[in-house]
Design a protein around this motif. Structure first.
Motif, PDB file in Angstrom:
ATOM      1  N   GLY A 139       0.822  -1.205   0.000  1.00 27.35           N
ATOM      2  CA  GLY A 139       0.000   0.000   0.000  1.00 27.35           C
ATOM      3  C   GLY A 139       0.856   1.256   0.000  1.00 27.35           C
ATOM      4  O   GLY A 139       2.077   1.202   0.201  1.00 27.35           O
ATOM      5  N   PRO A 140       0.228   2.429  -0.219  1.00 27.44           N
ATOM      6  CA  PRO A 140       0.979   3.677  -0.306  1.00 27.44           C
ATOM      7  C   PRO A 140       1.455   4.182   1.047  1.00 27.44           C
ATOM      8  O   PRO A 140       0.833   3.958   2.081  1.00 27.44           O
ATOM      9  N   VAL A 141       2.600   4.888   1.010  1.00 29.76           N
ATOM     10  CA  VAL A 141       3.124   5.570   2.187  1.00 29.76           C
ATOM     11  C   VAL A 141       3.347   7.027   1.796  1.00 29.76           C
ATOM     12  O   VAL A 141       3.939   7.308   0.750  1.00 29.76           O
ATOM     13  N   GLN A 142       2.862   7.925   2.624  1.00 28.02           N
ATOM     14  CA  GLN A 142       3.032   9.353   2.344  1.00 28.02           C
ATOM     15  C   GLN A 142       3.343  10.092   3.642  1.00 28.02           C
ATOM     16  O   GLN A 142       2.668   9.889   4.656  1.00 28.02           O
ATOM     17  N   VAL A 143       4.351  10.933   3.589  1.00 28.62           N
ATOM     18  CA  VAL A 143       4.854  11.597   4.787  1.00 28.62           C
ATOM     19  C   VAL A 143       4.634  13.104   4.718  1.00 28.62           C
ATOM     20  O   VAL A 143       4.827  13.722   3.665  1.00 28.62           O
ATOM     21  N   ARG A 144       4.240  13.667   5.848  1.00 30.79           N
ATOM     22  CA  ARG A 144       4.104  15.122   5.969  1.00 30.79           C
ATOM     23  C   ARG A 144       5.042  15.587   7.075  1.00 30.79           C
ATOM     24  O   ARG A 144       5.080  14.994   8.155  1.00 30.79           O
ATOM     25  N   ILE A 145       5.805  16.629   6.790  1.00 30.62           N
ATOM     26  CA  ILE A 145       6.745  17.141   7.788  1.00 30.62           C
ATOM     27  C   ILE A 145       6.516  18.625   8.025  1.00 30.62           C
ATOM     28  O   ILE A 145       5.991  19.331   7.161  1.00 30.62           O
ATOM     29  N   THR A 146       6.889  19.069   9.200  1.00 27.60           N
ATOM     30  CA  THR A 146       6.913  20.495   9.515  1.00 27.60           C
ATOM     31  C   THR A 146       8.375  20.883   9.687  1.00 27.60           C
ATOM     32  O   THR A 146       9.121  20.223  10.416  1.00 27.60           O
ATOM     33  N   VAL A 147       8.777  21.927   8.967  1.00 31.07           N
ATOM     34  CA  VAL A 147      10.164  22.376   8.978  1.00 31.07           C
ATOM     35  C   VAL A 147      10.218  23.794   9.531  1.00 31.07           C
ATOM     36  O   VAL A 147       9.431  24.655   9.118  1.00 31.07           O
ATOM     37  N   ALA A 148      11.101  24.037  10.473  1.00 32.02           N
ATOM     38  CA  ALA A 148      11.300  25.377  11.044  1.00 32.02           C
ATOM     39  C   ALA A 148      12.782  25.573  11.319  1.00 32.02           C
ATOM     40  O   ALA A 148      13.437  24.685  11.875  1.00 32.02           O
ATOM     41  N   GLY A 149      13.287  26.713  10.911  1.00 34.20           N
ATOM     42  CA  GLY A 149      14.703  26.996  11.126  1.00 34.20           C
ATOM     43  C   GLY A 149      15.614  25.998  10.460  1.00 34.20           C
ATOM     44  O   GLY A 149      16.710  25.718  10.951  1.00 34.20           O
ATOM     45  N   GLY A 150      15.164  25.426   9.344  1.00 32.75           N
ATOM     46  CA  GLY A 150      15.979  24.475   8.612  1.00 32.75           C
ATOM     47  C   GLY A 150      15.998  23.082   9.217  1.00 32.75           C
ATOM     48  O   GLY A 150      16.743  22.224   8.765  1.00 32.75           O
ATOM     49  N   LYS A 151      15.147  22.828  10.230  1.00 34.25           N
ATOM     50  CA  LYS A 151      15.113  21.524  10.870  1.00 34.25           C
ATOM     51  C   LYS A 151      13.705  20.923  10.814  1.00 34.25           C
ATOM     52  O   LYS A 151      12.714  21.647  10.778  1.00 34.25           O
ATOM     53  N   ILE A 152      13.638  19.601  10.806  1.00 31.80           N
ATOM     54  CA  ILE A 152      12.352  18.915  10.867  1.00 31.80           C
ATOM     55  C   ILE A 152      11.891  18.932  12.324  1.00 31.80           C
ATOM     56  O   ILE A 152      12.562  18.378  13.203  1.00 31.80           O
ATOM     57  N   THR A 153      10.763  19.581  12.575  1.00 30.60           N
ATOM     58  CA  THR A 153      10.250  19.636  13.946  1.00 30.60           C
ATOM     59  C   THR A 153       9.139  18.617  14.181  1.00 30.60           C
ATOM     60  O   THR A 153       8.818  18.296  15.319  1.00 30.60           O
ATOM     61  N   LYS A 154       8.568  18.105  13.106  1.00 31.24           N
ATOM     62  CA  LYS A 154       7.505  17.117  13.227  1.00 31.24           C
ATOM     63  C   LYS A 154       7.437  16.290  11.956  1.00 31.24           C
ATOM     64  O   LYS A 154       7.626  16.803  10.857  1.00 31.24           O
ATOM     65  N   ALA A 155       7.186  14.991  12.096  1.00 28.67           N
ATOM     66  CA  ALA A 155       7.017  14.101  10.943  1.00 28.67           C
ATOM     67  C   ALA A 155       5.831  13.186  11.229  1.00 28.67           C
ATOM     68  O   ALA A 155       5.662  12.705  12.355  1.00 28.67           O
ATOM     69  N   GLU A 156       5.026  12.941  10.214  1.00 31.23           N
ATOM     70  CA  GLU A 156       3.877  12.051  10.379  1.00 31.23           C
ATOM     71  C   GLU A 156       3.571  11.370   9.050  1.00 31.23           C
ATOM     72  O   GLU A 156       3.856  11.910   7.974  1.00 31.23           O
ATOM     73  N   ALA A 157       3.009  10.186   9.129  1.00 31.91           N
ATOM     74  CA  ALA A 157       2.606   9.466   7.923  1.00 31.91           C
ATOM     75  C   ALA A 157       1.116   9.693   7.708  1.00 31.91           C
ATOM     76  O   ALA A 157       0.290   9.250   8.512  1.00 31.91           O
TER      77      ALA A 157
END
Length: 351
Positions: free
Chosen positions: A275-293
């Motif tokens: 099945g498909p996998v898709q990731v959403r990230i939040t980036v602040a100050g050049g860093k990943i602050t949150k990741a979720e599928a």
């Protein structure tokens, strides 16, 4: 008068011939049309009129396009707003497709760099692959324009194309124009069609477009009788808004996304065996602050694997700050898909 010696006449004739050849070579155009044609493309248009503007630099990955023989996805390397390299990170494979892909993709890559647009010729014998390539290429160019803040119409307007959202009745894909932090226009570039779907689409899509402009975000009501189309529309709309550059006047991300420096980016869906996998990230100050599928394999055994592996992958992404993370034991396919989608999100974020 003394007659010219035959050897002397031959030398003089040879010298004249060489001079003529040198003169002709010096008049040859700088760009060789035959080079682009040999690559399966067409002669590049003057000044590459549709090339992305705004000095975009780095990698940009287009949306994966489903074809009859498998997905096609294009990644571009940009420098100063121009395509310096094109590659297919996904292409049809297996059986006869291996031969067609090996023959056509290099020519399509070369044509994309030569043309600097998605207006390239299909490769003979690779109709479906060519069509998918061109579509993914166009979405990559759309993302490059958005990232570079290229003007679309008015001074600060941006055009953003969302990811394709698959529904039970067909794909839905939304394109929005954003200016001054507001959605000024929304349109469905793909929607379910054929049979009953034609009627539902013609009735619901205009209402969804209007709702998107009014709300300024993806928190809009579903249209009665068009549940699947509405859900796909909202999903693609949100992904379009996710692509708005941080601080670039993008529309609101739902109810507001963190600090002014934060940016939420959704990677392209990566197809896996389960099945498909898709990731959403939040980036602040050049860093990943949150990741979720936002998508992951489900059903049967996959539910257990997903619930166990995805939180660990999310944590690893934040810790590493890039896609170079270890696969979770027992979740090889999910891990591979996660990393692929994560990389595409980082490409969009410019990381």
């Amino acid at each position: 008068m003394r007659k010219s010696h035959p050897v002397r006449r031959a030398v003089l004739a040879g010298a004249a011939t060489v001079s003529g050849i040198v003169l002709l070579l010096s008049m040859k155009p700088a760009s060789d049309p035959g080079g682009a044609q040999a690559a399966g493309g067409q002669v590049p248009p003057a000044a590459a009129g549709q090339a992305p503007q705004g000095g975009v630099n780095g990698a940009v990955t287009g949306d994966a396009q489903q074809t009859q023989y498998g997905p096609v996805q294009v990644r571009l390397t940009m420098s100063g707003g121009k395509i310096t390299q094109a590659e297919a990170v996904q292409a049809p494979k297996g059986g006869r497709s291996d031969q067609i892909t090996a023959s056509s993709v290099p020519r399509l890559n070369q044509a994309a760099v030569a043309a600097q647009t998605a207006e390239i010729d299909a490769v003979s014998g690779a109709t479906y692959t060519s069509a998918g390539y061109k579509k993914s290429l166009q979405s990559a160019l759309d993302k490059a324009k958005a990232a570079g803040g290229a003007a679309q119409g008015s001074g600060n307007a941006q055009t953003l194309t969302g990811d394709v959202a698959q529904t039970q009745y067909g794909p839905v894909q939304v394109r929005v124009t954003v200016a001054g932090g507001k959605i000024t226009k929304a349109e469905a570039v793909q929607a379910p069609k054929g049979g009953r779907s034609d009627q539902i689409t013609s009735s619901s899509v205009p209402r969804l477009n209007q709702a998107a402009v009014t709300a300024g975000n993806a928190q809009i009501d579903a249209v009665s009788g068009a549940t699947y189309t509405s859900a796909g529309y909202k999903k693609s709309l949100q992904s379009a808004l996710d692509k708005a550059p941080a601080g670039g006047g993008g529309a609101a991300q739902g109810s507001g996304a963190g600090s002014a420096q934060a940016k939420t980016v959704t990677g392209t869906a990566s197809q896996t065996q389960y099945g498909p996998v898709q990731v959403r990230i939040t980036v602040a100050g050049g860093k990943i602050t949150k990741a979720e599928a936002v998508q992951a394999p489900k059903g049967g055994r996959s539910d257990q694997i997903t619930s166990s592996s995805v939180p660990r992958l999310n944590q690893a992404a934040v810790a590493a700050g890039n896609a170079q993370i270890d696969a979770v034991s027992g979740a090889t396919y999910t891990s591979a898909g996660y990393k692929k989608s994560l990389q595409s999100a980082l490409d969009q974020a410019g990381g």
